[in-house]
Design a protein around this motif. Structure first.
Motif, short mmCIF file in Angstrom:
data_model
loop_
_atom_site.label_atom_id
_atom_site.label_comp_id
_atom_site.label_asym_id
_atom_site.label_seq_id
_atom_site.Cartn_x
_atom_site.Cartn_y
_atom_site.Cartn_z
N ARG A 84 0.86 -1.19 0.00
CA ARG A 84 0.00 0.00 0.00
C ARG A 84 0.89 1.23 0.00
O ARG A 84 1.83 1.32 0.79
N SER B 32 1.10 5.69 -0.44
CA SER B 32 0.38 6.96 -0.35
C SER B 32 0.76 7.83 -1.54
O SER B 32 1.79 7.62 -2.20
N GLU C 118 -6.49 2.02 -6.89
CA GLU C 118 -7.05 2.75 -5.76
C GLU C 118 -8.18 1.92 -5.17
O GLU C 118 -9.19 1.65 -5.83
N ASP C 119 -8.02 1.51 -3.89
CA ASP C 119 -9.01 0.63 -3.27
C ASP C 119 -9.79 1.31 -2.15
O ASP C 119 -10.47 0.65 -1.37
N SER C 120 -9.71 2.61 -2.06
CA SER C 120 -10.52 3.33 -1.08
C SER C 120 -11.79 3.85 -1.76
O SER C 120 -11.76 4.23 -2.93
N ASN C 121 -12.89 3.83 -1.02
CA ASN C 121 -14.20 4.23 -1.56
C ASN C 121 -14.50 3.53 -2.89
O ASN C 121 -14.70 4.17 -3.92
N SER D 294 -16.19 3.91 2.82
CA SER D 294 -14.74 3.73 2.85
C SER D 294 -14.31 2.53 3.69
O SER D 294 -13.24 1.98 3.48
N SER D 295 -15.15 2.11 4.62
CA SER D 295 -14.80 0.98 5.48
C SER D 295 -15.05 -0.37 4.81
O SER D 295 -14.67 -1.41 5.35
N ARG E 16 -14.46 -3.49 2.86
CA ARG E 16 -13.27 -4.23 2.44
C ARG E 16 -13.65 -5.20 1.33
O ARG E 16 -13.96 -6.36 1.58
#
Length: 420
Positions: A87, A89, A259-262, A318-319, A321
C-alpha cells in the motif's frame, strides 16, 4: 373472460354429470365420497390491489482509479522501491531511472549561465574609472600627435611651394595628419561610450542569453525530476512489470496501481428501474455473501445496446473491504399495481396444456348443511416463496382449498377444517 366463463360452465356441467352419476349409477366409491365428506384445509381469499416484488441485478466492484504507472522518458531502471501488494500513499517514490548523464549536462549549463550572468553584471555596471582615465589619456596623446603632425605638414607645404621637396614627400605628411585625425575621432568616440555607459541593446541581448540558459537548466531539472516515478494517488500495487537493470521506453508500464478506497459498483438495470432511482439515495448491496450500504452516485445516460440496460454507479463506504471485480448483487423492491388473490402454492392444481386451477368450497345444492368442491380456472401472476398471486374465476370471499387438492374431484363432498 368469455373463454374462462365458458370453461367454468363446462366444468360445472361436467361436475353435475359426475354428481348425477353418483345418483344414477350409485358407484360405491362415489357413494362413499358422498356419504363421508373429505376433510380439507381452506382459506377465505381477499382481493389484493398491488404487491411488492424484489428483483436482483448483478454487477461488479470497480476501482475508482487504476493506472499503469510509467516514466515519461526512457532510460535505465536502477531502482524499484515497492513490491506487489504494498500500500502506498500519494507522492511516494516508486522507482528511479539513471540520471548520471543528465546531471553532467546540468552542471555544464549552470557554468555557462554563471558566465553569462557575470558578463551581464559587467554591462550593467559600465566601465571602471581606470578604463575611462586610460581612454582620456589616449585622446590627449593623439591630440598632441595630431597637432605636431599638422605643424610638420604646414612646413612641408612651404617647402613644396618653394620646390625644395617633391609632391610625394608632401603627400606623405598630409596622409599622416589625416590618419591621426581619424584615430583621434575613434578614441574620442570610445571615451564617450565609456562615459555614457553600455547601450540598452547590449544589455538586453546579454539578458536574453542568461534567460535562455536558465530555461535550459529548468527543462533539465524537470527531466531529472521525471526520472523519479511517484505514486499519482494512494492505493495498492497490483502488479510489478519490470525489474532493475531494464532499459525502458517512454510510457512503459512499471507498476499497476489500484485505488481501493471508496470502491464503486457498476450494475446494469432495466430502463424503467433506472428512472425510479434517485442520485444520493442509500441502497444495499450483497458482495461475497455480506450486505453493504452504498450510495447511488450517478446513473449513466446511455442505454447499453446489447443488454438494453442503463448503468448505475453506487459508491460503497470507505470501510468496505471488497476487491475490484468482485460480483455484487443489487436487490430492488418494486410495488406492482395489479389485482389478484394470494394463495398457498399447495392450492394450485395443474391441468392440461399448462392451465392451472384451484378448488373452491361451496354449499351443496341438495344438502345445504354440507359442502362440495368446484374447480376454478386461475392464471398465475407472481410467485413469492410458497405463495402465488392469481386471478381468474375466483372472487373475493371465496373459500379455497389449500391442502389435499390431489385427492379431490369436482363435486366431491368435503368438510372444512378452517376458514368460513
Amino acid at each position: 373472460h368469455l373463454f374462462l366463463a365458458g370453461s367454468i360452465i363446462l366444468l360445472a356441467g361436467v361436475g353435475i354429470v359426475k354428481f348425477g352419476g353418483i345418483e344414477t349409477n350409485n358407484s360405491p366409491v362415489q357413494a362413499q365420497t358422498k356419504a363421508t365428506p373429505l376433510p380439507v384445509k381452506t382459506t377465505k381469499i381477499q382481493l389484493a390491489t398491488n404487491y411488492q416484488t424484489a428483483q436482483s441485478y448483478t454487477g461488479e466492484v470497480v476501482a475508482n482509479r487504476t493506472s499503469e504507472v510509467g516514466f515519461e522518458g526512457g532510460g535505465k531502471l536502477v531502482e524499484i522501491l515497492v513490491d506487489e501488494g504494498d500500500r502506498v500513499s500519494k507522492g511516494k517514490v516508486l522507482a528511479k531511472l539513471d540520471t548520471a548523464n543528465l546531471e553532467a549536462q546540468r552542471r555544464s549549463l549552470v557554468a555557462q549561465k554563471a558566465q553569462a550572468e557575470a558578463r551581464l553584471v559587467e554591462l550593467k555596471n559600465g566601465a571602471r574609472r581606470e578604463q575611462i582615465s586610460a581612454a582620456k589619456a589616449s585622446v590627449r596623446d593623439l591630440e598632441k600627435q595630431l597637432k605636431l603632425e599638422r605643424i610638420k605638414r604646414d612646413r612641408r607645404k612651404f617647402l613644396y611651394k618653394e620646390g625644395a621637396i617633391s609632391k610625394e614627400q608632401f603627400d606623405e605628411f598630409a596622409f599622416n595628419s589625416q590618419a591621426l585625425a581619424e584615430r583621434l575621432n575613434n578614441a574620442r568616440s570610445s571615451l564617450e561610450e565609456l562615459q555614457n555607459g553600455t547601450r540598452y541593446e547590449q544589455k538586453a541581448a546579454q539578458q536574453a542569453v542568461v534567460d535562455q540558459l536558465s530555461a535550459e537548466v529548468t527543462n533539465l531539472d524537470i527531466t531529472i525530476a521525471k526520472s523519479t516515478l511517484k505514486a499519482p494517488f494512494s492505493g495498492t500495487v497490483g502488479q510489478r512489470s519490470v525489474d532493475e537493470g531494464t532499459v525502458v521506453n517512454a510510457g512503459t508500464s512499471i507498476i499497476r496501481l489500484v485505488e481501493d478506497s471508496n470502491p464503486e459498483v457498476k450494475i446494469g438495470v432495466p430502463i424503467n428501474v433506472a428512472r425510479k432511482l434517485v442520485s444520493g439515495s442509500q441502497k444495499e448491496l450483497e458482495i461475497g455473501g455480506k450486505n453493504y450500504s452504498a450510495r447511488v452516485k450517478s446513473i449513466l445516460p446511455e442505454v447499453d445496446a446489447a443488454t438494453r440496460t442503463r448503468t448505475v454507479i453506487l459508491r460503497l463506504q470507505s470501510s468496505a473491504r471488497v476487491s475490484p471485480r468482485e460480483i455484487a448483487r443489487f436487490k430492488i423492491t418494486q410495488n406492482v399495481a395489479i389485482e389478484g388473490y394470494w394463495l398457498p402454492i399447495t392450492a394450485l392444481v395443474k391441468g392440461e396444456r399448462g392451465m392451472w386451477s384451484s378448488y373452491a368450497v361451496i354449499k351443496n345444492k341438495e344438502n345445504p348443511n354440507s359442502y362440495q368442491v368446484e374447480r376454478r380456472l386461475v392464471e398465475v401472476l407472481e410467485t413469492n416463496g410458497k405463495r402465488v398471486l392469481v386471478r381468474g374465476t375466483i372472487q373475493a370471499g371465496d373459500t379455497i382449498v389449500t391442502e389435499g387438492t390431489q385427492r379431490l374431484v369436482p363435486g366431491q363432498l368435503v368438510s372444512k377444517l378452517n376458514g368460513e
